[in-house]
Motif scaffolding. Sequence first.
Motif, short mmCIF file in Angstrom:
data_model
loop_
_atom_site.label_atom_id
_atom_site.label_comp_id
_atom_site.label_asym_id
_atom_site.label_seq_id
_atom_site.Cartn_x
_atom_site.Cartn_y
_atom_site.Cartn_z
N MET A 1 12.31 -15.11 -5.07
CA MET A 1 12.36 -13.39 -5.67
C MET A 1 11.63 -12.81 -6.93
SD MET A 1 14.82 -10.35 -6.03
CE MET A 1 16.37 -10.86 -5.09
N LEU B 68 6.41 -5.80 0.33
CA LEU B 68 7.14 -5.97 1.47
C LEU B 68 6.77 -5.79 2.69
CD1 LEU B 68 10.10 -5.00 0.15
CD2 LEU B 68 9.58 -6.78 -0.41
N SER C 203 5.53 -9.78 2.49
CA SER C 203 6.58 -11.07 2.66
C SER C 203 7.92 -10.56 2.87
CB SER C 203 6.27 -11.33 1.43
OG SER C 203 7.01 -12.14 0.20
N ALA C 204 8.61 -11.37 3.14
CA ALA C 204 10.02 -11.51 3.50
C ALA C 204 10.85 -11.54 2.14
CB ALA C 204 10.37 -12.27 4.04
N GLU C 205 10.21 -11.96 0.89
CA GLU C 205 10.08 -12.21 -0.43
C GLU C 205 10.84 -11.20 -1.16
OE1 GLU C 205 9.66 -14.49 -4.60
OE2 GLU C 205 8.12 -13.98 -3.46
N PRO C 206 12.35 -11.16 -1.41
CA PRO C 206 12.63 -9.42 -2.27
C PRO C 206 12.33 -9.36 -3.63
CG PRO C 206 14.77 -11.30 -1.24
CD PRO C 206 13.33 -12.13 -1.05
N ARG D 214 15.97 -1.01 3.21
CA ARG D 214 15.38 -2.76 3.22
C ARG D 214 15.91 -3.54 1.92
NH1 ARG D 214 10.12 -3.32 4.43
NH2 ARG D 214 10.24 -5.14 4.57
N GLU E 25 15.60 -6.05 1.06
CA GLU E 25 14.81 -7.04 -0.43
C GLU E 25 14.70 -6.15 -1.05
OE1 GLU E 25 12.61 -7.22 4.51
OE2 GLU E 25 14.77 -5.57 3.67
N HIS E 26 14.75 -4.90 -1.29
CA HIS E 26 14.06 -4.26 -2.34
C HIS E 26 15.38 -3.64 -2.75
CE1 HIS E 26 12.85 -0.17 -4.12
NE2 HIS E 26 12.05 -1.04 -4.28
#
Length: 347
Positions: free
Chosen positions: A1, A20, A23-26, A48, A50-51
């Motif tokens: 994150m 995004l 990457s899948a990192e939020p 989404r 992740e956001h």
Amino acid sequence: MILVTGGAGFIGANFVLDWLAQSAEPVVNLDKLTYAGNLDNLAGLQGRPEHCFVRGDIGDRALVAELLQRHRPRAIIHFAAESHVDRSIDGPEDFVRTNVLGTFQLLEAARAYRDGLPEPEGRRFRFLHISTDEVYGSLLDDDPAFQETNRYLPNSPYSASKAASDHLVRAYYATYGLPVLTTNCSNNYGPYQFPEKLIPLCIERALAGEALPIYGDGRQVRDWLYVKDHCTALRSVLANGTVGEVYNIGGSSERTNLEVAEALCAILDELHPRAGGAPYRGQIRFVEDRPGHDRRYAVDAGKLTSATGWQPAESFETGLRKTVQWYLDHRAWVGRVADGSYRQAGA
């Protein structure tokens, strides 16, 4: 994150979108949604998970502290700033409030958060502060490009406020050991830029058949950096930069303001010719210069390249063509900015 401040603005939104996409990192995206913050910039992220968008002020230390404790980001990427020189001349107080006091409050929240992290989280935490080459002042025509060792000589309320924030960030590293990184970038351009800045302003005025205003003699020189190249550089600094260091980010594309306007007009002549075929450059008009107008900026990004291997992927010509095409393809976005309806989304 990661926590991004100012992630609904021009550079911040491009960074969030690129992050995004790769990457899948939020991302927790904190933005006050002043006139330059536009949720339309982030429309592609709707739904989404992740956001996470949060409307709020970096100067609200309690809010920032709560977000840090709830989401536990490994890094803060600090874009949030008032950034338009003309506006700083007309109303400098907002620039001091956001760029200086806001950054101070954010640093205080980050320091308390980092101090409470267990190891190795505390050691891995980063505070990446995005600044500008304008803190260095103005260059003569034959001066070498700005390096990180140049002294600060800001000439506008905007650049002075950013210089102050840079000094605060450095002091928090030296005094408290906060693991900071600072970048000073040259003039950005590209998708989602608010049409008060030179390139989108000229595009919109050209299409409307209006005068393209160029300050003074038009020979002020800027180093132009395509925004997506800036985003790539920031990811490189976050991943590989040395704590406490400053990195200049430039596009190696010095152009006068007049050359920029003429190149833009030539692209429009090709992609969107005027009725009757008259060239757009005939709409260029010189206007009274603004106070304290710096003559030349140029950035030496050699330190960043040596440290991370980063190089801009776009030349000025390829980046400008992509930018003009984007504005031609996104007339609805431009229309919502022009009529102010974009602000209703954050009301």
